[in-house]
Design an enzyme around this catalytic site. Structure first.
Site, PDB file in Angstrom:
ATOM      1  N   HIS A 162      31.555  47.038  45.031  1.00 37.19           N
ATOM      2  CA  HIS A 162      32.175  46.251  43.963  1.00 37.19           C
ATOM      3  C   HIS A 162      31.950  44.750  44.139  1.00 37.19           C
ATOM      4  CE1 HIS A 162      34.683  49.468  42.030  1.00 37.19           C
ATOM      5  NE2 HIS A 162      34.317  50.065  43.144  1.00 37.19           N
ATOM      6  N   ASP A 370      31.621  35.950  42.636  1.00 41.01           N
ATOM      7  CA  ASP A 370      32.486  37.097  42.352  1.00 41.01           C
ATOM      8  C   ASP A 370      31.609  38.286  41.992  1.00 41.01           C
ATOM      9  OD1 ASP A 370      34.815  38.550  41.842  1.00 41.01           O
ATOM     10  OD2 ASP A 370      35.770  36.866  40.794  1.00 41.01           O
TER      11      ASP A 370
HETATM   12  P1  ADP Z   1      39.510  40.723  42.470  1.00 40.66           P
HETATM   13  O1  ADP Z   1      38.898  42.090  42.469  1.00 40.66           O
HETATM   14  O2  ADP Z   1      38.767  39.776  43.346  1.00 40.66           O
HETATM   15  O3  ADP Z   1      40.965  40.721  42.760  1.00 40.66           O
HETATM   16  P2  ADP Z   1      39.268  40.756  39.510  1.00 40.66           P
HETATM   17  O4  ADP Z   1      39.371  39.655  38.521  1.00 40.66           O
HETATM   18  O5  ADP Z   1      38.058  41.604  39.357  1.00 40.66           O
HETATM   19  O6  ADP Z   1      39.357  40.101  40.970  1.00 40.66           O
HETATM   20  O7  ADP Z   1      40.526  41.712  39.390  1.00 40.66           O
HETATM   21  C1  ADP Z   1      41.836  41.249  39.552  1.00 40.66           C
HETATM   22  C2  ADP Z   1      42.786  42.247  38.913  1.00 40.66           C
HETATM   23  O8  ADP Z   1      44.102  41.949  39.362  1.00 40.66           O
HETATM   24  C3  ADP Z   1      42.792  42.186  37.395  1.00 40.66           C
HETATM   25  O9  ADP Z   1      42.912  43.479  36.860  1.00 40.66           O
HETATM   26  C4  ADP Z   1      44.057  41.355  37.090  1.00 40.66           C
HETATM   27  O10 ADP Z   1      44.670  41.680  35.860  1.00 40.66           O
HETATM   28  C5  ADP Z   1      44.958  41.718  38.246  1.00 40.66           C
HETATM   29  N1  ADP Z   1      45.868  40.605  38.589  1.00 40.66           N
HETATM   30  C6  ADP Z   1      45.543  39.362  38.975  1.00 40.66           C
HETATM   31  N2  ADP Z   1      46.639  38.600  39.187  1.00 40.66           N
HETATM   32  C7  ADP Z   1      47.689  39.387  38.918  1.00 40.66           C
HETATM   33  C8  ADP Z   1      49.112  39.183  38.945  1.00 40.66           C
HETATM   34  N3  ADP Z   1      49.663  38.008  39.300  1.00 40.66           N
HETATM   35  N4  ADP Z   1      49.898  40.228  38.597  1.00 40.66           N
HETATM   36  C9  ADP Z   1      49.350  41.413  38.238  1.00 40.66           C
HETATM   37  N5  ADP Z   1      48.020  41.673  38.206  1.00 40.66           N
HETATM   38  C10 ADP Z   1      47.200  40.667  38.540  1.00 40.66           C
HETATM   39  O1  F6P Z   2      37.243  43.256  44.506  1.00 39.51           O
HETATM   40  C1  F6P Z   2      37.384  43.464  45.834  1.00 39.51           C
HETATM   41  C2  F6P Z   2      38.740  44.014  46.236  1.00 39.51           C
HETATM   42  O2  F6P Z   2      38.742  44.300  47.598  1.00 39.51           O
HETATM   43  C3  F6P Z   2      39.126  45.251  45.468  1.00 39.51           C
HETATM   44  O3  F6P Z   2      38.573  46.413  45.998  1.00 39.51           O
HETATM   45  C4  F6P Z   2      40.605  45.187  45.559  1.00 39.51           C
HETATM   46  O4  F6P Z   2      41.221  45.915  44.539  1.00 39.51           O
HETATM   47  C5  F6P Z   2      40.902  43.700  45.453  1.00 39.51           C
HETATM   48  O5  F6P Z   2      39.770  43.064  45.987  1.00 39.51           O
HETATM   49  C6  F6P Z   2      42.202  43.326  46.147  1.00 39.51           C
HETATM   50  O6  F6P Z   2      42.024  43.276  47.545  1.00 39.51           O
HETATM   51  P1  F6P Z   2      42.914  44.006  48.647  1.00 39.51           P
HETATM   52  O7  F6P Z   2      42.678  45.480  48.501  1.00 39.51           O
HETATM   53  O8  F6P Z   2      42.411  43.451  49.938  1.00 39.51           O
HETATM   54  O9  F6P Z   2      44.352  43.648  48.360  1.00 39.51           O
END
Ligand code: ADP
Ligand code: F6P
Length: 498
Positions: A162, A370
């Site tokens: 991912h 990202d």
């Molecule tokens: P990463 O995988 O690095 O966390 P992404 O943008 O791909 O970044 O995914 C983040 C996910 O977490 C999204 O589905 C978003 O809606 C969710 N998210 C981010 N911040 C919050 C929050 N404060 N509360 C609930 N969900 C959140």
């Molecule tokens: O996008 C990378 C990732 O490790 C996802 O697999 C995961 O949902 C998100 O970041 C949050 O990270 P963690 O599992 O370390 O809380």
């Protein structure tokens, strides 16, 4: 042990623990993300999800959630420290994100990574029926395909990364680079977010393992491993339907009033991570305030920064730096009752997130690197009236698909300011045209399309994929079970993303 014909293997189980109204602990299927993508398939196939439930100590026995078996893998406090916080999140994570923070190398972390991967492989071997399809997810589990093939050569194994896969000059720094590549090559199909990542992988395999490789196929022993790009997505229809709900629209209206009815709202929603470019964005915003290009009464910035991996030193330092900067900017530019930045570190439910997306005239998604960035896709899906401007980093996987966004290089402060100004000043005709094109793309390329294209490629000629064509969504699964103990910094709540 009940066995399944489809097994998903991921670091985390696809469930959140919630407090029921009577105070009991309920586990619910996580909204959005991978589980939604696979839900139609999982419901019609004896399927198991192998993963960690958060916390340390013995693995809690979890009942099936919505017909999917939950098979828990336990982590000890040492595993959590050395595997999850160490090798996964302090070696691989920074290295795979352009080394924006210095990756750390410790032999003890590598041992833990091997040990925990082996535990996941053994758990998977136990629950997979003969000839089952296995789908291993992400950088925490790169050795699992190879370990699993050694235990169960009868299985069809897929691996999907991912996060970005780095260029050779970065990956070559890893002391155990050959083992990691060999681990991934245990799969029949290795999937990446972007074509460039598949290319990097093929180059490395040629260089480090001296195997014949193209950007599509790699020969190893008597097998061919296929590789390719499969950009992950979201449940577009689900987010659009949520954003379109009258209560969500009303909530968005109240939010705007609570923000002081500004002319424009800028929103950022990130996990608190140094890859997300939060500091660069704050600096750009602060300079726009200082130059008078942006005025506090006219415009507000809402920065949601959800704490993550809180016991890892680099994350602790980042949080301190961000909070100091937010305090400085509010001190310098805010007024009584009118802060320049509304800074929130709380988890929000999906409806509240949808309301935030609806209220945002400009969504600033400017990571330094990202794998994909689902927040950008969620914002577009939530703009049901085709309004709103997406400011997007060129270094997010999403940029390869959402080319109609206002694209910026977040390392270029002047470019970032210019992009923000352009998004704030764009004409409604321009933003609507761009938003329509992005929404049309996401409706076609949603998470089901992603899962279907990956599993079709993995299950070449198999019967499994025919079941995925079902588009049934089903109900939110809930099961009441005891809550495992979550250590500080590792919430059991899953913020599924990529
Ligand atoms: P990463 O995988 O690095 O966390 P992404 O943008 O791909 O970044 O995914 C983040 C996910 O977490 C999204 O589905 C978003 O809606 C969710 N998210 C981010 N911040 C919050 C929050 N404060 N509360 C609930 N969900 C959140
Ligand atoms: O996008 C990378 C990732 O490790 C996802 O697999 C995961 O949902 C998100 O970041 C949050 O990270 P963690 O599992 O370390 O809380």
């Amino acid at each position: 042990m009940r066995q399944s014909s489809l097994v998903v293997v991921a670091n985390r189980l696809p469930i959140d623990d919630n407090q029921a109204p009577d105070g009991a602990c309920e586990w619910r299927r996580s909204p959005g993300g991978l589980v939604s993508a696979l839900h139609p398939l999982l419901r019609h196939t004896p399927a198991t999800w192998v993963g960690w439930a958060g916390g340390t100590g013995p693995a809690p026995a979890l009942p099936d959630v919505d017909g999917v078996r939950m098979h828990t893998v336990a982590l000890s406090p040492e595993d959590l420290r050395d595997h999850y916080e160490g090798f996964a999140n302090a070696t691989l994570w920074p290295l795979y994100h352009d080394s924006v923070e210095q990756p750390q190398h410790h032999r003890r972390w590598w041992e833990a990574y091997q040990r925990v991967n082996q535990r996941f492989a053994e758990a998977t071997a136990e629950v997979a029926e003969p000839g089952a399809v296995i789908w291993v997810q992400d950088y925490h589990l790169q050795l699992v395909p190879g370990q699993l093939r050694a235990l169960r050569p009868d299985l069809r194994i897929g691996f999907f990364l991912h996060v970005p896969f780095p260029p050779p000059e970065l990956f070559m720094q890893l002391p155990r680079r050959a083992e990691l590549l060999r681990g991934m090559l245990g799969a029949d199909l290795v999937g990446f977010q972007r074509v460039q990542a598949a290319h990097n992988f093929a180059q490395l395999v040629t260089r480090v393992l001296e195997l014949p490789a193209t950007d599509r196929r790699i020969g190893i022993d008597d097998r061919v491993v296929r590789i390719g790009a499969f950009p992950v997505s979201i449940d577009t229809a689900e987010m659009a339907a949520l954003a379109d709900r009258p209560d969500v629209a009303a909530r968005a209206h109240r939010l705007r009033q609570d923000l002081g009815d500004p002319r424009q709202v800028i929103l950022s929603v990130d996990r608190m991570d140094y890859t997300k470019g939060i500091e660069q964005r704050l600096k750009a915003y602060s300079e726009l305030l200082a130059s008078g290009d942006v005025k506090v009464r006219d415009t507000v910035l809402v920065q949601v920064a959800m704490p993550s991996r809180e016991r890892v030193g680099q994350y602790q330092i980042l949080r301190e730096r961000i909070e100091r900067e937010v305090g400085r900017i509010n001190g310098e530019f805010g007024r009584v009752g009118e802060p320049a930045i509304h800074y929130l570190t709380q988890p929000f439910d999906r409806a509240e997130l949808a309301a935030l997306y609806r209220v945002a005239d400009v969504m600033a998604v400017t990571p330094l690197r990202d794998g994909m960035n689902l927040v950008a896709k969620e914002y577009v899906a939530a703009r049901v009236d085709d309004t709103g401007a997406l400011l997007l980093s060129e270094f997010a996987g999403t940029a390869a698909e959402l080319s109609q966004a206002y694209l910026v290089n977040p390392h270029d402060l002047e470019g970032l300011k210019q992009g923000l100004r352009a998004a704030l000043r764009a004409s409604p005709a321009d933003t609507t045209q761009r938003m329509r094109a992005m929404r049309a793309h996401l409706h076609q390329h949603d998470i089901r399309a992603w899962a279907r294209s990956y599993l079709r490629a993995l299950d070449e000629g198999g019967a499994l994929i025919s079941r995925l064509t079902s588009t049934e969504t089903g109900s939110e699964g809930t099961a009441r079970v005891p809550r495992p103990v979550a250590p500080t910094g590792s919430p059991a709540v899953h913020q599924g993303g990529t």
